[in-house]
Enzyme design. Sequence first.
Site, PDB file in Angstrom:
ATOM      1  N   ASP A   1       0.821  -1.210   0.000  1.00 35.24           N
ATOM      2  CA  ASP A   1       0.000   0.000   0.000  1.00 35.24           C
ATOM      3  C   ASP A   1       0.862   1.270   0.000  1.00 35.24           C
ATOM      4  OD1 ASP A   1       1.053  -0.275   2.479  1.00 35.24           O
ATOM      5  OD2 ASP A   1      -0.830  -0.061   3.575  1.00 35.24           O
TER       6      ASP A   1
ATOM      7  N   HIS B   1      23.029   1.531 -18.364  1.00 36.62           N
ATOM      8  CA  HIS B   1      22.030   2.022 -17.403  1.00 36.62           C
ATOM      9  C   HIS B   1      22.173   1.358 -16.043  1.00 36.62           C
ATOM     10  CE1 HIS B   1      19.182   3.804 -20.692  1.00 36.62           C
ATOM     11  NE2 HIS B   1      20.241   4.535 -20.458  1.00 36.62           N
TER      12      HIS B   1
ATOM     13  N   ASP C   1      26.394   9.438 -14.084  1.00 37.83           N
ATOM     14  CA  ASP C   1      25.418  10.044 -15.004  1.00 37.83           C
ATOM     15  C   ASP C   1      24.239  10.443 -14.129  1.00 37.83           C
ATOM     16  OD1 ASP C   1      23.470  10.640 -16.890  1.00 37.83           O
ATOM     17  OD2 ASP C   1      23.892   8.892 -18.158  1.00 37.83           O
TER      18      ASP C   1
ATOM     19  N   ASP D   1      21.023  16.649 -17.548  1.00 38.62           N
ATOM     20  CA  ASP D   1      21.508  15.283 -17.781  1.00 38.62           C
ATOM     21  C   ASP D   1      23.010  15.374 -18.039  1.00 38.62           C
ATOM     22  OD1 ASP D   1      21.871  12.669 -18.539  1.00 38.62           O
ATOM     23  OD2 ASP D   1      20.606  12.755 -20.327  1.00 38.62           O
TER      24      ASP D   1
ATOM     25  N   HIS E   1      25.608   3.159 -28.173  1.00 36.70           N
ATOM     26  CA  HIS E   1      24.379   3.962 -28.057  1.00 36.70           C
ATOM     27  C   HIS E   1      24.432   5.162 -29.000  1.00 36.70           C
ATOM     28  CE1 HIS E   1      26.624   6.838 -25.487  1.00 36.70           C
ATOM     29  NE2 HIS E   1      27.110   5.793 -24.856  1.00 36.70           N
TER      30      HIS E   1
ATOM     31  N   HIS F   1      20.168  13.060 -27.301  1.00 41.00           N
ATOM     32  CA  HIS F   1      18.696  13.089 -27.364  1.00 41.00           C
ATOM     33  C   HIS F   1      18.238  14.477 -26.981  1.00 41.00           C
ATOM     34  CE1 HIS F   1      18.858  12.802 -22.943  1.00 41.00           C
ATOM     35  NE2 HIS F   1      19.799  11.904 -23.142  1.00 41.00           N
TER      36      HIS F   1
ATOM     37  N   HIS G   1      14.531  12.045 -21.794  1.00 37.96           N
ATOM     38  CA  HIS G   1      14.603  11.716 -23.221  1.00 37.96           C
ATOM     39  C   HIS G   1      13.385  12.403 -23.815  1.00 37.96           C
ATOM     40  CE1 HIS G   1      17.000   7.899 -22.011  1.00 37.96           C
ATOM     41  NE2 HIS G   1      17.759   8.975 -22.077  1.00 37.96           N
TER      42      HIS G   1
ATOM     43  N   GLU H   1      26.710  12.996 -25.868  1.00 41.19           N
ATOM     44  CA  GLU H   1      27.201  12.064 -24.866  1.00 41.19           C
ATOM     45  C   GLU H   1      27.846  10.806 -25.442  1.00 41.19           C
ATOM     46  OE1 GLU H   1      24.040   9.912 -22.798  1.00 41.19           O
ATOM     47  OE2 GLU H   1      22.577  11.274 -23.694  1.00 41.19           O
TER      48      GLU H   1
ATOM     49  N   TYR I   1      33.236   1.782 -24.015  1.00 42.19           N
ATOM     50  CA  TYR I   1      33.006   0.843 -22.920  1.00 42.19           C
ATOM     51  C   TYR I   1      33.726  -0.470 -23.227  1.00 42.19           C
ATOM     52  CZ  TYR I   1      29.355   4.346 -22.698  1.00 42.19           C
ATOM     53  OH  TYR I   1      28.693   5.548 -22.690  1.00 42.19           O
TER      54      TYR I   1
ATOM     55  N   ARG J   1      32.086   7.905 -20.377  1.00 41.61           N
ATOM     56  CA  ARG J   1      31.112   8.710 -21.144  1.00 41.61           C
ATOM     57  C   ARG J   1      31.252  10.142 -20.647  1.00 41.61           C
ATOM     58  NH1 ARG J   1      26.995   5.773 -20.439  1.00 41.61           N
ATOM     59  NH2 ARG J   1      25.780   6.729 -18.778  1.00 41.61           N
TER      60      ARG J   1
ATOM     61  N   GLU K   1      29.050  13.717 -20.999  1.00 44.63           N
ATOM     62  CA  GLU K   1      27.739  14.193 -21.474  1.00 44.63           C
ATOM     63  C   GLU K   1      27.489  15.625 -21.027  1.00 44.63           C
ATOM     64  OE1 GLU K   1      24.347  12.037 -19.866  1.00 44.63           O
ATOM     65  OE2 GLU K   1      23.082  12.787 -21.508  1.00 44.63           O
TER      66      GLU K   1
END
Length: 443
Positions: free
Chosen positions: A52, A240, A257, A268, A350, A354, A361, A386, A390, A410, A412
């Site tokens: 709940d 991610h 990130d 971002d 990737h 974006h 996004h 970005e 890797y 990365r 960005e």
Amino acid sequence: MMYERVSSALGQRPPKISHEEMRQRQRDFCSKIDSQSVAIITNNPVSIRSRDTHHRHRFNSYLHYLTGWHGEEGVAVFHHDGDWKCRLYVQARDVEKETWTGRRPGVQGAIDQWPVDESKSRDEMEADLANILTAANSVYHIQGLDTVVDGIVAAAFDELLDPRVILDEMRVFKSTAEIALMQYAADLAALAHIEAMRECRSGMGEWQLQSIIEGCFLYHQSEWAYPSIVGSGDNATILHYNENKDPTRDGDVVLIDAGCEIDGYASDITRSFPVNGKFTEAQREIYALVLDAQMAGIEACKVGAPWGAMHKATSRVLAQGLVDLGILDCTFEEALGDDFNGPYRQFFMHGTGHLLGLDVHDVGGGRQGDNRPERTLAPGMVLTVEPGLYFGAWREDIEIDPKWAGIGIRIEDDVLITDDGPMILTAKCPKQISEIEALVGSI
Ligand code: GLY
Ligand code: MN
Ligand code: MN
């Protein structure tokens, strides 16, 4: 308190989007739909976290864009009654429920304090909306968010029109007020990243770096725009990763990130840095290559450039660098491949960026939907740049030289397209190697 340093470096928080601006958005939207139609914009559903207990509710970006309404179960209905009217259905006042779950503006509060023409209780919505729909020729509605509204609409119409076709296009181009909010979100996230770098020590938990950043957001009446990614060593190679559960190890690079929201507008940012303050030779080579690619990507963010230009720019630099470093044993052309799909994609899997706005996004996409032409960059668009590389030691599908294994990098930034060239909203966040090495562990 470390966050006071951030507070004093932050400028004045900009005002929320004004009612006048939201009224203009409503007019623009209505001017693009048939006056025999009705448009219904619902809120996001509440989602269960455990039994709940619910996840913190986040308003629907379309509803917020048009009305600023954030209360659960709010529904905006645009109907033509001599002229266009925006009616908001809201939860009625209910002292007993409010005692448990919080105050509600109610019907009177909605009309007094929100930029709408009419407000009514949600209890009246079913009969009301059925009547309005009976008189209409068509309905604009997004299914899947409010099951009650979905049912009412389905009883009246077999086919729906999609309001996103109109609203997405409007949301792509940011106004002065939106850019001010996004600049503030970018500044806050940049300063939070700096705090994490300053406080970082080898052995610190990924979750502890996360707590520095997210604590900074919260301290400034903000919150994360998406779950923060804090991955050290091999974890940085999982795009991610957000478990953020491992201790960092001396010699690791950590990739963070993380971005925040201000009045719904996202920032971002990704930065990658050595937890002990000094890149190894291999890490430095990869970092320098990603940074070169990122700068080439930003350079490509010019008015009139096709959406894909920045990805082509970053890809060329990365493919050439992978050949030069001997990571790919082939020519530049072979590394890049036909249609930018060559073996360099094993390490950069990737897209380069974006659109950014009320959704991290953001809507509007580079390709403007199926079968539509590629979008061209224009003033007022905000996007991320970005690129990354890797080299997951865990990868079973490719052989990674131990020299590079466990490196994930990365970088960005958030970029506003202007007539004078790309403007980096996140410029306060350092990214040069010397700046990063000076900053990490400096407190
Ligand atoms: N933070 C998600 C992304 O960079 O797209
Ligand atoms: Mn991004
Ligand atoms: Mn990101």
